[in-house]
Design a protein around this motif. Structure first.
Motif, PDB file in Angstrom:
ATOM      1  N   ILE A  82       0.843  -1.201   0.000  1.00 37.36           N
ATOM      2  CA  ILE A  82       0.000   0.000   0.000  1.00 37.36           C
ATOM      3  C   ILE A  82       0.874   1.246   0.000  1.00 37.36           C
ATOM      4  CG2 ILE A  82      -0.271  -0.110   2.533  1.00 37.36           C
ATOM      5  CD1 ILE A  82      -3.102   1.117   2.108  1.00 37.36           C
ATOM      6  N   ILE A  84      -0.031   5.513   0.097  1.00 38.33           N
ATOM      7  CA  ILE A  84      -0.766   6.754  -0.114  1.00 38.33           C
ATOM      8  C   ILE A  84       0.310   7.728  -0.562  1.00 38.33           C
ATOM      9  CG2 ILE A  84      -2.069   8.609   1.025  1.00 38.33           C
ATOM     10  CD1 ILE A  84      -3.306   6.377   2.771  1.00 38.33           C
ATOM     11  N   GLY A  91      -1.767   9.586   7.888  1.00 42.35           N
ATOM     12  CA  GLY A  91      -2.191   9.682   9.287  1.00 42.35           C
ATOM     13  C   GLY A  91      -3.627  10.123   9.482  1.00 42.35           C
ATOM     14  N   LYS A  92      -4.457   9.932   8.448  1.00 42.96           N
ATOM     15  CA  LYS A  92      -5.859  10.353   8.556  1.00 42.96           C
ATOM     16  C   LYS A  92      -6.833   9.182   8.479  1.00 42.96           C
ATOM     17  CE  LYS A  92      -5.042  15.026   7.139  1.00 42.96           C
ATOM     18  NZ  LYS A  92      -5.092  16.064   6.130  1.00 42.96           N
ATOM     19  N   GLY A  93      -6.298   7.987   8.614  1.00 40.97           N
ATOM     20  CA  GLY A  93      -7.165   6.807   8.659  1.00 40.97           C
ATOM     21  C   GLY A  93      -7.434   6.156   7.303  1.00 40.97           C
ATOM     22  N   GLY A  95      -5.288   4.777   5.160  1.00 38.59           N
ATOM     23  CA  GLY A  95      -4.520   3.532   5.002  1.00 38.59           C
ATOM     24  C   GLY A  95      -5.195   2.385   5.720  1.00 38.59           C
ATOM     25  N   THR A  96      -5.684   2.662   6.918  1.00 37.40           N
ATOM     26  CA  THR A  96      -6.377   1.627   7.693  1.00 37.40           C
ATOM     27  C   THR A  96      -7.648   1.191   6.964  1.00 37.40           C
ATOM     28  OG1 THR A  96      -5.509   2.581   9.727  1.00 37.40           O
ATOM     29  CG2 THR A  96      -7.424   1.134   9.950  1.00 37.40           C
ATOM     30  N   ASN A 123       9.353   2.537   9.788  1.00 33.56           N
ATOM     31  CA  ASN A 123       8.081   3.040   9.249  1.00 33.56           C
ATOM     32  C   ASN A 123       6.958   2.849  10.288  1.00 33.56           C
ATOM     33  OD1 ASN A 123       6.016   3.943   7.666  1.00 33.56           O
ATOM     34  ND2 ASN A 123       6.499   2.639   5.911  1.00 33.56           N
ATOM     35  N   ARG A 125       4.419   4.615  11.173  1.00 33.87           N
ATOM     36  CA  ARG A 125       3.025   4.869  10.785  1.00 33.87           C
ATOM     37  C   ARG A 125       2.424   3.622  10.128  1.00 33.87           C
ATOM     38  NH1 ARG A 125       3.790   8.235   7.139  1.00 33.87           N
ATOM     39  NH2 ARG A 125       4.347   9.990   8.432  1.00 33.87           N
ATOM     40  N   ALA A 128       1.849   0.869  12.732  1.00 34.72           N
ATOM     41  CA  ALA A 128       0.643   1.125  13.545  1.00 34.72           C
ATOM     42  C   ALA A 128      -0.614   0.776  12.743  1.00 34.72           C
ATOM     43  CB  ALA A 128       0.610   2.577  13.993  1.00 34.72           C
ATOM     44  N   TYR A 130      -0.874  -1.390  10.192  1.00 37.33           N
ATOM     45  CA  TYR A 130      -1.011  -2.837   9.983  1.00 37.33           C
ATOM     46  C   TYR A 130      -1.465  -3.542  11.275  1.00 37.33           C
ATOM     47  CZ  TYR A 130       1.709  -1.830   5.750  1.00 37.33           C
ATOM     48  OH  TYR A 130       2.144  -1.328   4.553  1.00 37.33           O
ATOM     49  N   LYS A 132      -3.263  -2.266  13.599  1.00 37.18           N
ATOM     50  CA  LYS A 132      -4.677  -1.936  13.839  1.00 37.18           C
ATOM     51  C   LYS A 132      -5.624  -2.865  13.088  1.00 37.18           C
ATOM     52  CE  LYS A 132      -4.821   2.469  12.992  1.00 37.18           C
ATOM     53  NZ  LYS A 132      -5.447   3.759  12.634  1.00 37.18           N
TER      54      LYS A 132
HETATM   55  C1  LIG Z   1       1.621   3.443   5.542  1.00 34.64           C
HETATM   56  C2  LIG Z   1       0.330   4.148   5.148  1.00 34.64           C
HETATM   57  C3  LIG Z   1      -0.382   3.334   4.063  1.00 34.64           C
HETATM   58  C4  LIG Z   1      -0.585   4.215   6.369  1.00 34.64           C
HETATM   59  O1  LIG Z   1      -1.761   4.847   6.010  1.00 34.64           O
HETATM   60  P1  LIG Z   1      -2.251   6.141   6.863  1.00 34.64           P
HETATM   61  O2  LIG Z   1      -3.557   6.548   6.316  1.00 34.64           O
HETATM   62  O3  LIG Z   1      -1.169   7.143   6.882  1.00 34.64           O
HETATM   63  O4  LIG Z   1      -2.397   5.477   8.306  1.00 34.64           O
HETATM   64  P2  LIG Z   1      -3.614   5.577   9.331  1.00 34.64           P
HETATM   65  O5  LIG Z   1      -3.931   7.014   9.562  1.00 34.64           O
HETATM   66  O6  LIG Z   1      -4.719   4.713   8.873  1.00 34.64           O
HETATM   67  O7  LIG Z   1      -2.983   4.898  10.627  1.00 34.64           O
HETATM   68  C5  LIG Z   1      -1.713   5.315  11.055  1.00 34.64           C
HETATM   69  C6  LIG Z   1      -1.577   5.107  12.540  1.00 34.64           C
HETATM   70  O8  LIG Z   1      -0.222   5.418  12.849  1.00 34.64           O
HETATM   71  C7  LIG Z   1      -0.167   6.417  13.814  1.00 34.64           C
HETATM   72  N1  LIG Z   1       0.965   7.252  13.448  1.00 34.64           N
HETATM   73  C8  LIG Z   1       1.012   8.268  12.578  1.00 34.64           C
HETATM   74  N2  LIG Z   1       2.267   8.751  12.516  1.00 34.64           N
HETATM   75  C9  LIG Z   1       3.006   8.011  13.354  1.00 34.64           C
HETATM   76  C10 LIG Z   1       4.363   8.027  13.727  1.00 34.64           C
HETATM   77  N3  LIG Z   1       5.212   8.895  13.196  1.00 34.64           N
HETATM   78  N4  LIG Z   1       4.776   7.116  14.634  1.00 34.64           N
HETATM   79  C11 LIG Z   1       3.921   6.209  15.166  1.00 34.64           C
HETATM   80  N5  LIG Z   1       2.609   6.153  14.835  1.00 34.64           N
HETATM   81  C12 LIG Z   1       2.169   7.051  13.943  1.00 34.64           C
HETATM   82  C13 LIG Z   1      -1.468   7.174  13.722  1.00 34.64           C
HETATM   83  O9  LIG Z   1      -1.745   7.810  14.937  1.00 34.64           O
HETATM   84  C14 LIG Z   1      -2.430   6.042  13.367  1.00 34.64           C
HETATM   85  O10 LIG Z   1      -2.810   5.306  14.520  1.00 34.64           O
HETATM   86  P3  LIG Z   1      -4.173   5.670  15.332  1.00 34.64           P
HETATM   87  O11 LIG Z   1      -5.289   5.648  14.355  1.00 34.64           O
HETATM   88  O12 LIG Z   1      -4.250   4.578  16.334  1.00 34.64           O
HETATM   89  O13 LIG Z   1      -3.972   7.014  15.897  1.00 34.64           O
HETATM   90  C15 LIG Z   1       0.610   5.596   4.616  1.00 34.64           C
HETATM   91  O14 LIG Z   1       1.080   6.410   5.662  1.00 34.64           O
HETATM   92  C16 LIG Z   1       1.605   5.620   3.456  1.00 34.64           C
HETATM   93  O15 LIG Z   1       1.239   5.300   2.348  1.00 34.64           O
HETATM   94  N6  LIG Z   1       2.864   5.991   3.742  1.00 34.64           N
HETATM   95  C17 LIG Z   1       3.887   6.123   2.713  1.00 34.64           C
HETATM   96  C18 LIG Z   1       4.198   4.823   1.967  1.00 34.64           C
HETATM   97  C19 LIG Z   1       4.371   3.656   2.899  1.00 34.64           C
HETATM   98  O16 LIG Z   1       4.946   3.772   3.966  1.00 34.64           O
HETATM   99  N7  LIG Z   1       3.837   2.500   2.475  1.00 34.64           N
HETATM  100  C20 LIG Z   1       3.926   1.281   3.267  1.00 34.64           C
HETATM  101  C21 LIG Z   1       5.172   0.555   2.944  1.00 34.64           C
HETATM  102  S1  LIG Z   1       5.275  -0.975   3.874  1.00 34.64           S
END
Ligand SMILES: CC(C)(COP(=O)(O)OP(=O)(O)OC[C@H]1O[C@@H](n2cnc3c(N)ncnc32)[C@H](O)[C@@H]1OP(=O)(O)O)[C@@H](O)C(=O)NCCC(=O)NCCS
Length: 175
Positions: A82, A84, A91-93, A95-96, A123, A125, A128, A130, A132
């Motif tokens: 995945i 985004i 961090g806006k939900g 990805g989840t 990584n 974020r 967290a 995955y 969840k």
């Molecule tokens: C990884 C990814 C898909 C996650 O999707 P997202 O929409 O950002 O994540 P979500 O908002 O659904 O959930 C992220 C969780 O991490 C937490 N979080 C955010 N930033 C964080 C940080 N720096 N450290 C720890 N936790 C963090 C959030 O609080 C959230 O948890 P919560 O809902 O319990 O508060 C997205 O960030 C992304 O595409 N990142 C760039 C590419 C990438 O990393 N791909 C994955 C490669 S394995």
């Protein structure tokens, strides 16, 4: 995804901020991404991989991709990927939500038994997100990734169909 989606993708795809999460730098041109979009259609037709765009419904805005690859038809194993690509929406939900939808598709439609993934230890974020949706760590490739001048562990995670159904029930998630 349609070929017309390439412009939105190209606004962000080559950002170092995003590239750091890829296993190797994947700097690409517009033409290469058009070829990639076409390849997603072919892989879907062959049943090799199901790659979807992640869109904000209200604006019809393309913000990312989610991929389910079929690794074994015999063991019914798949893998999840995945991204985004637009950092404004991290961090806006989303990805989840997208991960839950693709897991549901993998288990309920494709009848997969397990779905796995790999993620870099830095990584947080992604980790967290995955956790969840119910992924659990199964192992580590120690210092197997080099980025930003340092070695990092690659964390292996997976989830079974049974665990996914259980996590959904636990979270009162009917979808
Ligand atoms: C990884 C990814 C898909 C996650 O999707 P997202 O929409 O950002 O994540 P979500 O908002 O659904 O959930 C992220 C969780 O991490 C937490 N979080 C955010 N930033 C964080 C940080 N720096 N450290 C720890 N936790 C963090 C959030 O609080 C959230 O948890 P919560 O809902 O319990 O508060 C997205 O960030 C992304 O595409 N990142 C760039 C590419 C990438 O990393 N791909 C994955 C490669 S394995």
């Amino acid at each position: 995804m349609e070929l017309s989606d390439v412009d939105e993708l190209m606004k962000y795809w080559n950002y170092p901020e995003l590239q750091q999460y890829h296993s190797r730098p994947r700097i690409t041109s517009r033409d290469e991404e058009l070829t990639w979009i076409r390849s997603t259609w072919e892989r879907r037709q062959k049943g090799e991989a199901y790659i979807f765009g992640i869109f904000l419904i209200e604006k019809d805005q393309y913000i990312g991709n989610v991929e389910l690859r079929v690794l074994s038809n015999i063991a019914q194993r798949g893998s999840l990927g995945i991204a985004i690509f637009n950092p404004e929406f991290w961090g806006k939900g989303f990805g989840t939500e997208a991960s839950k939808l693709i897991l549901n598709f993998g288990f309920s439609v494709l009848n997969l038994h397990t779905i796995e993934l790999e993620v870099f230890s830095f990584n947080e974020r992604a980790l967290a997100c995955y956790k969840k949706v119910g992924f659990v760590e199964t192992g580590r490739k120690r210092e197997a990734h080099f980025s930003g001048g340092n070695y990092h562990d690659i964390i292996l995670m997976d989830i079974s169909k049974r665990e996914f159904v259980f996590t959904k029930k636990l979270m009162g998630d009917e979808n």
